[in-house]
Scaffold this motif. Sequence first.
Motif, PDB file in Angstrom:
ATOM      1  N   THR A  72       0.643  -1.276  -0.096  1.00  0.00           N
ATOM      2  CA  THR A  72      -0.560  -0.021   0.157  1.00  0.00           C
ATOM      3  C   THR A  72       0.642   1.396  -0.205  1.00  0.00           C
ATOM      4  OG1 THR A  72      -1.355  -0.705   1.440  1.00  0.00           O
ATOM      5  CG2 THR A  72      -2.236   0.782   1.125  1.00  0.00           C
ATOM      6  N   TYR A  73       2.212   1.811   0.476  1.00  0.00           N
ATOM      7  CA  TYR A  73       2.923   2.163   0.596  1.00  0.00           C
ATOM      8  C   TYR A  73       3.414   2.519   0.178  1.00  0.00           C
ATOM      9  CZ  TYR A  73      -0.569   3.369   4.737  1.00  0.00           C
ATOM     10  OH  TYR A  73      -1.604   3.295   5.449  1.00  0.00           O
ATOM     11  N   PHE A  74       4.134   1.605  -1.040  1.00  0.00           N
ATOM     12  CA  PHE A  74       5.366   1.898  -1.645  1.00  0.00           C
ATOM     13  C   PHE A  74       5.281   1.628  -2.740  1.00  0.00           C
ATOM     14  CE2 PHE A  74       6.843   0.869   2.629  1.00  0.00           C
ATOM     15  CZ  PHE A  74       8.308   1.821   2.489  1.00  0.00           C
ATOM     16  N   LYS A  75       6.307   1.882  -3.811  1.00  0.00           N
ATOM     17  CA  LYS A  75       5.458   2.087  -5.405  1.00  0.00           C
ATOM     18  C   LYS A  75       6.296   1.198  -6.087  1.00  0.00           C
ATOM     19  CE  LYS A  75       4.150   6.329  -7.789  1.00  0.00           C
ATOM     20  NZ  LYS A  75       4.607   7.533  -7.355  1.00  0.00           N
ATOM     21  N   LEU A  76       5.333  -0.752  -5.895  1.00  0.00           N
ATOM     22  CA  LEU A  76       6.761  -1.563  -6.660  1.00  0.00           C
ATOM     23  C   LEU A  76       5.871  -1.662  -7.852  1.00  0.00           C
ATOM     24  CD1 LEU A  76       5.284  -3.274  -2.859  1.00  0.00           C
ATOM     25  CD2 LEU A  76       7.336  -2.534  -3.913  1.00  0.00           C
ATOM     26  N   ARG A  77       7.571  -2.222  -8.265  1.00  0.00           N
ATOM     27  CA  ARG A  77       7.170  -2.887  -9.885  1.00  0.00           C
ATOM     28  C   ARG A  77       6.652  -3.825  -9.859  1.00  0.00           C
ATOM     29  NH1 ARG A  77      10.582   0.088 -13.360  1.00  0.00           N
ATOM     30  NH2 ARG A  77      12.256   1.280 -12.569  1.00  0.00           N
ATOM     31  N   GLY A  78       5.731  -4.229 -11.358  1.00  0.00           N
ATOM     32  CA  GLY A  78       4.847  -5.552 -11.089  1.00  0.00           C
ATOM     33  C   GLY A  78       3.758  -5.671  -9.672  1.00  0.00           C
ATOM     34  N   ALA A  79       3.346  -4.715  -9.189  1.00  0.00           N
ATOM     35  CA  ALA A  79       1.938  -4.467  -8.128  1.00  0.00           C
ATOM     36  C   ALA A  79       1.049  -4.997  -8.346  1.00  0.00           C
ATOM     37  CB  ALA A  79       1.521  -3.611  -7.686  1.00  0.00           C
ATOM     38  N   LYS A  80       0.900  -5.345 -10.002  1.00  0.00           N
ATOM     39  CA  LYS A  80      -1.049  -6.244 -10.594  1.00  0.00           C
ATOM     40  C   LYS A  80      -0.163  -8.018 -10.175  1.00  0.00           C
ATOM     41  CE  LYS A  80      -2.802  -3.144 -13.763  1.00  0.00           C
ATOM     42  NZ  LYS A  80      -3.363  -2.867 -14.701  1.00  0.00           N
ATOM     43  N   PHE A  81       1.340  -8.143 -10.739  1.00  0.00           N
ATOM     44  CA  PHE A  81       1.147  -9.031 -10.203  1.00  0.00           C
ATOM     45  C   PHE A  81       1.484  -9.551  -9.325  1.00  0.00           C
ATOM     46  CE2 PHE A  81       4.926 -12.144 -10.170  1.00  0.00           C
ATOM     47  CZ  PHE A  81       4.796 -12.884 -11.186  1.00  0.00           C
ATOM     48  N   LEU A  82       1.948  -9.284  -7.862  1.00  0.00           N
ATOM     49  CA  LEU A  82       2.146  -9.253  -6.771  1.00  0.00           C
ATOM     50  C   LEU A  82       0.685 -10.207  -6.349  1.00  0.00           C
ATOM     51  CD1 LEU A  82       5.077  -7.204  -5.738  1.00  0.00           C
ATOM     52  CD2 LEU A  82       4.393  -9.486  -5.545  1.00  0.00           C
ATOM     53  N   PHE A  83       0.057  -8.876  -6.976  1.00  0.00           N
ATOM     54  CA  PHE A  83      -1.211  -8.591  -6.383  1.00  0.00           C
ATOM     55  C   PHE A  83      -2.237 -10.388  -6.207  1.00  0.00           C
ATOM     56  CE2 PHE A  83      -5.962  -8.704  -7.473  1.00  0.00           C
ATOM     57  CZ  PHE A  83      -6.776  -7.935  -6.136  1.00  0.00           C
ATOM     58  N   VAL A  84      -2.200 -10.651  -7.982  1.00  0.00           N
ATOM     59  CA  VAL A  84      -3.126 -11.635  -8.397  1.00  0.00           C
ATOM     60  C   VAL A  84      -2.308 -12.639  -8.022  1.00  0.00           C
ATOM     61  CG1 VAL A  84      -3.403 -13.229 -10.932  1.00  0.00           C
ATOM     62  CG2 VAL A  84      -3.533 -10.746 -10.824  1.00  0.00           C
ATOM     63  N   GLY A  85      -0.551 -12.936  -7.916  1.00  0.00           N
ATOM     64  CA  GLY A  85      -0.329 -14.356  -7.659  1.00  0.00           C
ATOM     65  C   GLY A  85      -0.464 -14.288  -5.926  1.00  0.00           C
ATOM     66  N   ALA A  86      -0.413 -13.582  -5.042  1.00  0.00           N
ATOM     67  CA  ALA A  86      -0.833 -13.682  -3.452  1.00  0.00           C
ATOM     68  C   ALA A  86      -2.415 -13.901  -3.637  1.00  0.00           C
ATOM     69  CB  ALA A  86      -1.643 -12.209  -3.470  1.00  0.00           C
ATOM     70  N   VAL A  87      -3.689 -13.354  -4.447  1.00  0.00           N
ATOM     71  CA  VAL A  87      -4.662 -13.734  -4.539  1.00  0.00           C
ATOM     72  C   VAL A  87      -4.337 -15.195  -5.057  1.00  0.00           C
ATOM     73  CG1 VAL A  87      -7.082 -14.071  -5.787  1.00  0.00           C
ATOM     74  CG2 VAL A  87      -5.811 -12.020  -4.839  1.00  0.00           C
ATOM     75  N   LEU A  88      -4.004 -15.682  -5.956  1.00  0.00           N
ATOM     76  CA  LEU A  88      -4.053 -17.107  -6.748  1.00  0.00           C
ATOM     77  C   LEU A  88      -3.130 -17.712  -5.649  1.00  0.00           C
ATOM     78  CD1 LEU A  88      -2.439 -17.067 -10.509  1.00  0.00           C
ATOM     79  CD2 LEU A  88      -4.815 -17.912  -9.455  1.00  0.00           C
ATOM     80  N   SER A  89      -2.426 -17.626  -4.971  1.00  0.00           N
ATOM     81  CA  SER A  89      -1.424 -18.566  -3.577  1.00  0.00           C
ATOM     82  C   SER A  89      -3.094 -19.111  -2.683  1.00  0.00           C
ATOM     83  CB  SER A  89      -0.758 -18.042  -3.035  1.00  0.00           C
ATOM     84  OG  SER A  89      -1.067 -16.854  -2.618  1.00  0.00           O
ATOM     85  N   CYS A  90      -4.289 -18.328  -2.460  1.00  0.00           N
ATOM     86  CA  CYS A  90      -4.875 -18.868  -1.882  1.00  0.00           C
ATOM     87  C   CYS A  90      -5.816 -19.814  -2.756  1.00  0.00           C
ATOM     88  CB  CYS A  90      -5.412 -17.368  -0.700  1.00  0.00           C
ATOM     89  SG  CYS A  90      -7.194 -16.941  -1.443  1.00  0.00           S
ATOM     90  N   MET A  91      -6.002 -19.729  -3.939  1.00  0.00           N
ATOM     91  CA  MET A  91      -7.336 -20.407  -4.039  1.00  0.00           C
ATOM     92  C   MET A  91      -7.186 -22.109  -4.259  1.00  0.00           C
ATOM     93  SD  MET A  91      -6.479 -20.062  -7.820  1.00  0.00           S
ATOM     94  CE  MET A  91      -7.852 -21.122  -8.521  1.00  0.00           C
ATOM     95  N   SER A  92      -5.390 -23.083  -4.128  1.00  0.00           N
ATOM     96  CA  SER A  92      -5.015 -24.285  -4.663  1.00  0.00           C
ATOM     97  C   SER A  92      -6.693 -25.027  -4.114  1.00  0.00           C
ATOM     98  CB  SER A  92      -4.346 -24.434  -4.264  1.00  0.00           C
ATOM     99  OG  SER A  92      -3.767 -25.054  -3.073  1.00  0.00           O
ATOM    100  N   ALA A  93      -7.171 -25.774  -4.548  1.00  0.00           N
ATOM    101  CA  ALA A  93      -8.266 -26.478  -4.415  1.00  0.00           C
ATOM    102  C   ALA A  93      -7.348 -28.026  -3.468  1.00  0.00           C
ATOM    103  CB  ALA A  93      -8.936 -27.495  -5.828  1.00  0.00           C
ATOM    104  N   PRO A  94      -8.263 -27.931  -1.850  1.00  0.00           N
ATOM    105  CA  PRO A  94      -7.738 -29.002  -1.064  1.00  0.00           C
ATOM    106  C   PRO A  94      -7.533 -30.043  -2.054  1.00  0.00           C
ATOM    107  CG  PRO A  94      -9.840 -28.580  -1.087  1.00  0.00           C
ATOM    108  CD  PRO A  94      -9.944 -27.617  -2.064  1.00  0.00           C
ATOM    109  N   PHE A  95      -6.458 -31.256  -1.163  1.00  0.00           N
ATOM    110  CA  PHE A  95      -5.745 -32.549  -1.719  1.00  0.00           C
ATOM    111  C   PHE A  95      -5.279 -32.114  -3.326  1.00  0.00           C
ATOM    112  CE2 PHE A  95     -10.696 -33.230  -0.518  1.00  0.00           C
ATOM    113  CZ  PHE A  95      -9.815 -35.044   0.210  1.00  0.00           C
ATOM    114  N   ILE A  96      -5.363 -31.599  -4.548  1.00  0.00           N
ATOM    115  CA  ILE A  96      -4.305 -31.302  -5.168  1.00  0.00           C
ATOM    116  C   ILE A  96      -3.125 -30.508  -4.754  1.00  0.00           C
ATOM    117  CG2 ILE A  96      -5.579 -29.480  -6.850  1.00  0.00           C
ATOM    118  CD1 ILE A  96      -4.596 -31.806  -8.487  1.00  0.00           C
TER     119      ILE A  96
END
Lengths: 353, 564
Positions: free
Chosen positions: B101-125
């Motif tokens: 939130t407080y820093f201009k980071l390169r690839g901020a969108k990528f970080l956001f999408v990556g963070a959200v994707l990491s909480c979506m792996s289906a159980p088991f797999i």
Amino acid sequence: MSFKKLIAAGTALAASLAFAACGGGGGDTAGGGSSDQPENMDLVLYSSMTENDLEVLQGLLEEKFPGISIEIVNGSAGELTTRIQSESGKPQGDMMWGGLDTADGDKHSAIFEHWLSDHEGDVQDQYKSPNGFYNVDHLSSVAFAVNNNLEKELGLSITSYEDLLDPKLKGKIVMADPTSSSSAWNNLSNIMAVYGNDSDEAWKMIRGLLENDIVIAGSSSAAFASVEDGEYVVGLTYEDGIASLLKSGAENIRLQYPDNGTSASAFSTAVIKGAPNAPLAKKVINYIMSPEGQQAFGEAVGTVRMTTKAEVKSEFLPVTSEVKWVERDVAWLTEHRDEIVEKWTDVFTEVNG
Amino acid sequence: MTILSVPQDGVRTKSRLLRPDVWTFVTLFMLGVFGLFLVYPLWGVLKESVIDGDGGFTWKYFVQFLSKTYYLGTIRNSFVLSIAVTLVSLAIGIPFSYFYTYFKLRGAKFLFVGAVLSCMSAPFIGAYSWILLMGRGGLVTQFLETFLPFIPVGSIYGFGGIVFVLSLKLFPLVSVYMNGAFRSIDSSLLEAASMMGSTGLKRVWQVMIRLTMPTVLAASLLVFMRAFADFGTPLLIGEGYRTFTVEIYNQYLGETGQNHNFAAAIGVIGVLVTAAVFLIQKYATSKFNFSIKASRPVDKKKPRGIGGVLMYIYMYGLVALGVLPQLYIIYLSFRNSNSGKFLPGYSFDNYQAAASRLLWRSTWNTLWFGFASLAIIIVMSVLIAYLVVRRANFANNLIDTLSMIPYILPGAVIGIGLVLAFNSPPLALTGTATIIIIALVIRRMPYTIRSATATLMHIPISAEEAARSLGASKMKTFFRITTPMMAAGITSGAILSFVSIVTEMSSAILLYNNKTITLTMSAYVAISRGNYGLACAFSAILTVLTAVILLIYLRFTAEEDIQM
């Protein structure tokens, strides 16, 4: 469009969608099972069998019953029986194949139709239906999955139950959970068959395994698949799991029957009570139970031992007469199952604190 | 400047029952919905907990549970585990969102999408992927043992492994919520704090964390509940570390020793535990009952120097670790395979197999179930948040508490309840899409409710009062004034709801059939048939699809700054 407008519009759209969906949305995707045309060739098959098994059976059925359309609903035996029980007000499936362990006794009496195939007489005597709705079609014999490479590294030669107590195997043996998995129960049953039902020797062996830190895996397939992956040295499992891996090209594991002797759980197929398409399900089960069907399936799949009196040649399993068998007292095991599982739980808690 | 005010609840709650208005009907409608689709189905399940084999009343299942160390141990384990996961998730998620939130980071969108994707792996797999990577014979384990033998590496199994996997999976819950909260802090407050000598980490702790405490608590509750209810991870990598939900699952759906009555009793104990945790959280939140609204958000700084490098390493390292299992699954989906075994060489065979296995139907169902449930969830959550925050009374608190119950109950129990309740006329819904959508809404609404509630607590009531005094109707005020102000907060929850909807499995196990199958269920079916290659193909498609949806969303909403 600004972000706020987008959200406002989205909320309005959502509101209308929400009410539309509440008013019986998705009705077009329902139906199917409940139609009652005379020449219905749609079969809903509940099954816990593996890919390998299902593909072979599906191929055979499509050949035998031209025009048949099979919808397979897959799941563990526990999931499927719970499902059938919950759906009993409006049955969705026609038959179940696999996972119906004869050691369950009459537990599922209320959810299956009491009906036996025309070929009950062609089944080996010890596998005749115990209660009038189990059509006992295949066996699952106890075996060790041994990882040859890891075994060699440890300098062991694992062939009997006693070999499993070697301290070198501490934490390196895996089995499914006997409180939830039929394959693990199958293994406990075999220990009872080898050392005597509820005998001190049997419990000494079980305690020994637990004290050697046997790992309890979450699923039945872990007991052979993760031995192949190199996670464990030995898996206490059943022969068709190992045979399927060998069939898929696994080279680092072997199918080892305990020197002390092995025995089999008998699994069956049955028609679901109130099945929408019971006539077709019965035709299918008649085929599965016929000597012709048993041979065709057993030989095509190559990894499953059948219950027929007819001879079945399997590519991946040794002939029945070459394996050392011990007698399993199924009636006793069925009757005392809860007690054994409870005693197992107690020993487990005691050993693991 | 910042508006910082304390809502004056007491004045407005007087004699509500005597003067019913449009919100009273909303309350009644919500009570009806929860009554029919939650309480009634669960009642069927809960009844089982006190009924013995012959239909008589009994406490024996509770006695059995409470008198055995084995079973009590599972509750203790679940608690210890969930607290550990919550603390670790906060510890890694709050810095993540602070930097974001407080820093201009390169690839901020990528970080956001990556963070959200990491909480979506289906159980088991997801857990299976970790085993392949970090199990005893895992890829990473083998690599470390060969090349860095002086570093002692354990395996992924057991308590530490579950905390590791779940924290990586759940820290995005914290960070997605915290992004919104940090953004609502006005820069003048921070300037004032600096002038009074509160700088650096001290300022973060003294000012920023305290200002965002309602959100921190809301996020902790979600992480805690999610960790408590998770059963796929402990089932696969627990190795003897037995948790409460694994026990319910075994008692309900296990192959041997199934005991539905006992399972129901465990479920009741679970509901009591959840209610207790929820009430404690509510009490804690009430200690921070104030609202802030930034009119001058803090400017983003450019990361500099060694600190900047470390920040980049932290952000990208965390996201990389979080999405590692997904990436590995995508890689595996291109490997040749034969049922349970991966073979050398690469091809599209798994995808071809998937195409012949209801791929299109699964994808279509995933999308339309996802968006339909999300739409219902957003509408209901906004309404519920309004009721809870602006119209706190017994009935609305009850709705709030009811809506959280599904969070703890294993999906299987909800699935069983729904099938039992709706498998015969007049409401024969078994096998339809409707019942799946109901399950999805009930199971996954808490994310959006929590974020909507936390956001609304931040919004001062003055704007609404102004609109009302200028003659706008209650509903007009709500839709034109309140809802747009809540938008940013709702979206954060809605994103997480959506992601968890498309990966929902445990309730669907009992509800789906081949007409209502989704990508996650197709992957699960493939796993249960022992075809891992096929399962990976379905999971990979799901991951890519979710990533694309998130990117489209970001494209629509973001100019420079990403609004969440």
